[in-house]
Write a protein that holds these residues in place. Sequence first.
Motif, PDB file in Angstrom:
ATOM      1  N   ASN A  24       0.815  -1.216   0.000  1.00 51.96           N
ATOM      2  CA  ASN A  24       0.000   0.000   0.000  1.00 51.96           C
ATOM      3  C   ASN A  24       0.852   1.272   0.000  1.00 51.96           C
ATOM      4  O   ASN A  24       0.326   2.360   0.202  1.00 51.96           O
ATOM      5  CB  ASN A  24      -0.943   0.018   1.203  1.00 51.96           C
ATOM      6  N   ILE A  25       2.151   1.116  -0.209  1.00 54.24           N
ATOM      7  CA  ILE A  25       3.048   2.259  -0.355  1.00 54.24           C
ATOM      8  C   ILE A  25       3.510   2.302  -1.809  1.00 54.24           C
ATOM      9  O   ILE A  25       4.143   1.349  -2.291  1.00 54.24           O
ATOM     10  CB  ILE A  25       4.263   2.155   0.584  1.00 54.24           C
ATOM     11  N   LEU A  26       3.206   3.383  -2.518  1.00 52.79           N
ATOM     12  CA  LEU A  26       3.551   3.517  -3.931  1.00 52.79           C
ATOM     13  C   LEU A  26       4.708   4.496  -4.102  1.00 52.79           C
ATOM     14  O   LEU A  26       4.864   5.434  -3.316  1.00 52.79           O
ATOM     15  CB  LEU A  26       2.336   3.991  -4.726  1.00 52.79           C
ATOM     16  N   LEU A  27       5.518   4.261  -5.148  1.00 53.19           N
ATOM     17  CA  LEU A  27       6.712   5.069  -5.386  1.00 53.19           C
ATOM     18  C   LEU A  27       6.586   5.817  -6.703  1.00 53.19           C
ATOM     19  O   LEU A  27       6.278   5.225  -7.738  1.00 53.19           O
ATOM     20  CB  LEU A  27       7.960   4.176  -5.416  1.00 53.19           C
ATOM     21  N   ASP A  28       6.833   7.127  -6.669  1.00 59.79           N
ATOM     22  CA  ASP A  28       6.754   7.914  -7.898  1.00 59.79           C
ATOM     23  C   ASP A  28       8.082   7.826  -8.662  1.00 59.79           C
ATOM     24  O   ASP A  28       8.975   7.038  -8.318  1.00 59.79           O
ATOM     25  CB  ASP A  28       6.353   9.356  -7.597  1.00 59.79           C
ATOM     26  N   SER A  29       8.240   8.635  -9.679  1.00 52.89           N
ATOM     27  CA  SER A  29       9.424   8.556 -10.538  1.00 52.89           C
ATOM     28  C   SER A  29      10.710   8.904  -9.799  1.00 52.89           C
ATOM     29  O   SER A  29      11.794   8.500 -10.211  1.00 52.89           O
ATOM     30  CB  SER A  29       9.247   9.482 -11.745  1.00 52.89           C
ATOM     31  N   ASP A  30      10.612   9.641  -8.694  1.00 52.27           N
ATOM     32  CA  ASP A  30      11.783  10.011  -7.909  1.00 52.27           C
ATOM     33  C   ASP A  30      11.955   9.117  -6.684  1.00 52.27           C
ATOM     34  O   ASP A  30      12.720   9.439  -5.770  1.00 52.27           O
ATOM     35  CB  ASP A  30      11.680  11.471  -7.452  1.00 52.27           C
ATOM     36  N   PHE A  31      11.199   7.998  -6.647  1.00 50.29           N
ATOM     37  CA  PHE A  31      11.228   7.071  -5.518  1.00 50.29           C
ATOM     38  C   PHE A  31      10.809   7.740  -4.203  1.00 50.29           C
ATOM     39  O   PHE A  31      11.291   7.381  -3.129  1.00 50.29           O
ATOM     40  CB  PHE A  31      12.611   6.409  -5.376  1.00 50.29           C
ATOM     41  N   ARG A  32       9.884   8.680  -4.315  1.00 48.65           N
ATOM     42  CA  ARG A  32       9.256   9.255  -3.131  1.00 48.65           C
ATOM     43  C   ARG A  32       7.959   8.508  -2.872  1.00 48.65           C
ATOM     44  O   ARG A  32       7.214   8.172  -3.797  1.00 48.65           O
ATOM     45  CB  ARG A  32       9.002  10.752  -3.324  1.00 48.65           C
ATOM     46  N   ALA A  33       7.702   8.231  -1.598  1.00 46.05           N
ATOM     47  CA  ALA A  33       6.594   7.348  -1.226  1.00 46.05           C
ATOM     48  C   ALA A  33       5.271   8.092  -1.098  1.00 46.05           C
ATOM     49  O   ALA A  33       5.228   9.251  -0.675  1.00 46.05           O
ATOM     50  CB  ALA A  33       6.919   6.646   0.080  1.00 46.05           C
TER      51      ALA A  33
END
Length: 632
Positions: free
Chosen positions: A473-482
């Motif tokens: 349930n933790i997703l990571l954006d293109s900069d690996f920010r949660a």
Amino acid sequence: MSSLIALFSFIIIISCSCSSIFAQQPYVREDTTECNEKHNSSSSLGYFCNGVNRSCQTFITFRAVPPYTTLAAISKLLAADPSQISALNSNKTTFGTNKLVIVPVTCSCHGGYYQSNTSYIIKPQDTYLAIANNTFQGITTCQALENQKGNPNRFELETNENITVPLRCACPTKSQVDLGVKYLMSYLVDYDDDDSTISEDFGVDNELLLKANQLTDIDNTIYPFTTLLVPLQSPPTNSSTIVRPPPPPPPPPRTSTPTIFSSNTSSNRNWLYALYGAVGGGSFVLLLGALIYCLVFCRRKKKADPTLVPANSTRLDQEKTVKISLEFLESLSDIAQSIKVYSIEELQRATNDFSINSLIEGSVYRGEIDGNPKAIKKMEGDVSKEINLLQKINHSCLIRLSGVCFNEGHWYLVYEFATNGALSDWIYNEKNNGKCLSWSQRIQIALDVATGLNYLHCFTTPSHVHKDIKCSNILLDSDFRAKIANFCLVRSTNAQQENEFSLTNHIVGTIGYLAPEYLENGLVSTKLDVYAFGVLLLEMLAGTEVSFLYKENRDLSHVYSGVLNNERKESLKQFMDPSMQEKYPSELVGFVVQIIDLCIKKNPEIRPPIEEVVKLLSKALSSSLTWESSIK
């Protein structure tokens, strides 16, 4: 004084004789969580065998939730005939999440209590409370399970052991049969239910329903995941399980006497009129005696006030969920311009008609709208809680809801797209396919999650508990920010202080992440999320799913005990994710492990508030970035 006491005793006798005309069983109230109590004053052990027959055909209700959403799964769980269930529920073989399912059962008297027996195989981490309130949703109780002959002691449940589960049911009394009642259906109360809506849904006189459960117009508080007996003249139909529309404007006050099941003869009507008079007279005497008693002993019972109700007995109308409708969607558009109502055609174009190539996982699809990638989640049931929260919040560490759509009974929630997917895809050794997060990336992700939780706990009104923090349930954006996702289990809390708790009868979540006080006693507070965060942080460092640790029958503290005891080199090798190949600052690992140790303390009052965790992780990140720059 003695004459007043005598009068009051007389009143009690009259009230008991009058109520016995209608009353079937005492309502269980919130005693379902008091597993140590063995008394049956509120029917927690089961409904009494006071009916005309010691065995009867009746009905119970069950709400379809995974993995019990198919006809086969529900019939097996409740030991019911699948063909009869199908016939009562429009011949369906699958049911949407939270859909109310009517289940026919044979109810029999055992040991003085009515019940319909089924069996259940114990799973890891099961307790009687979890079995009763989570798996069976309150259609049985922990007290009844412990009281069942042949079931083991509640402290000695062993995995794969087969136990007997007594389902709550009852047969009509003679007075109820005389009024035309043929069935007493055990109805599972939901958050948006009250006695009047239940009566309306099943076409039952409200007075008769209240008295069947020893409730009154004044004392009519009911709680989710408890059973309420619904007296029926004929079998219930599937039309009663349709989600009710928004309530109409309140009608004018009633001036006529409420109608009880009508009789076909004038003699029966005259008998009912006489009965009304007797009950009315008895009620008047009862009220008079109660008034005298209260004046003498100065113990006037205050009318329930939502601001005075303890946290563990919140009234239903405080927790009502707004029923989703097109009107509600329109109101969302008015409230928050960021929430857009999409047409199904727009979403079909975005996902190539929801093709398999667009499927990410489960029921989540990748789509492109106006040139921007989106995650589109197809859902069933009531999603108002998730929409209500997401349309109010705005934080970079929480997934953003950009739009919604409703079509043919399905909801579609449109979210911002997280390019790098779920955290679980990056840290579990058996799943990461060569992907590896650096030490600093892991600490940054942990800080993002803690920051998002701090926003939910401290900066929303009221504060909210996520209740399902885990790596998937933790997703990571293109900069690996949660970004924290999946708010379907989120719950608001009315606690005024950090260490205050409320109670729930419905234990939901993921085994391994559930705090002990929640799993065992249903206690809800922000400390649930702190515990789950500690487990998540442990997984991030170890690269191992917590379920694997439980399979090994190891306490979580064993995983990092060596690190805490400063057995540096060897303990770090055993503890840390092997995919990192020792590329981590040894001096900081122990510091982060101490944060984990604080978060997963068994006593929730010892766990730090999440804002303290944010401060500690901020220090860890700063030191980690300094270390990282020094080795380049």
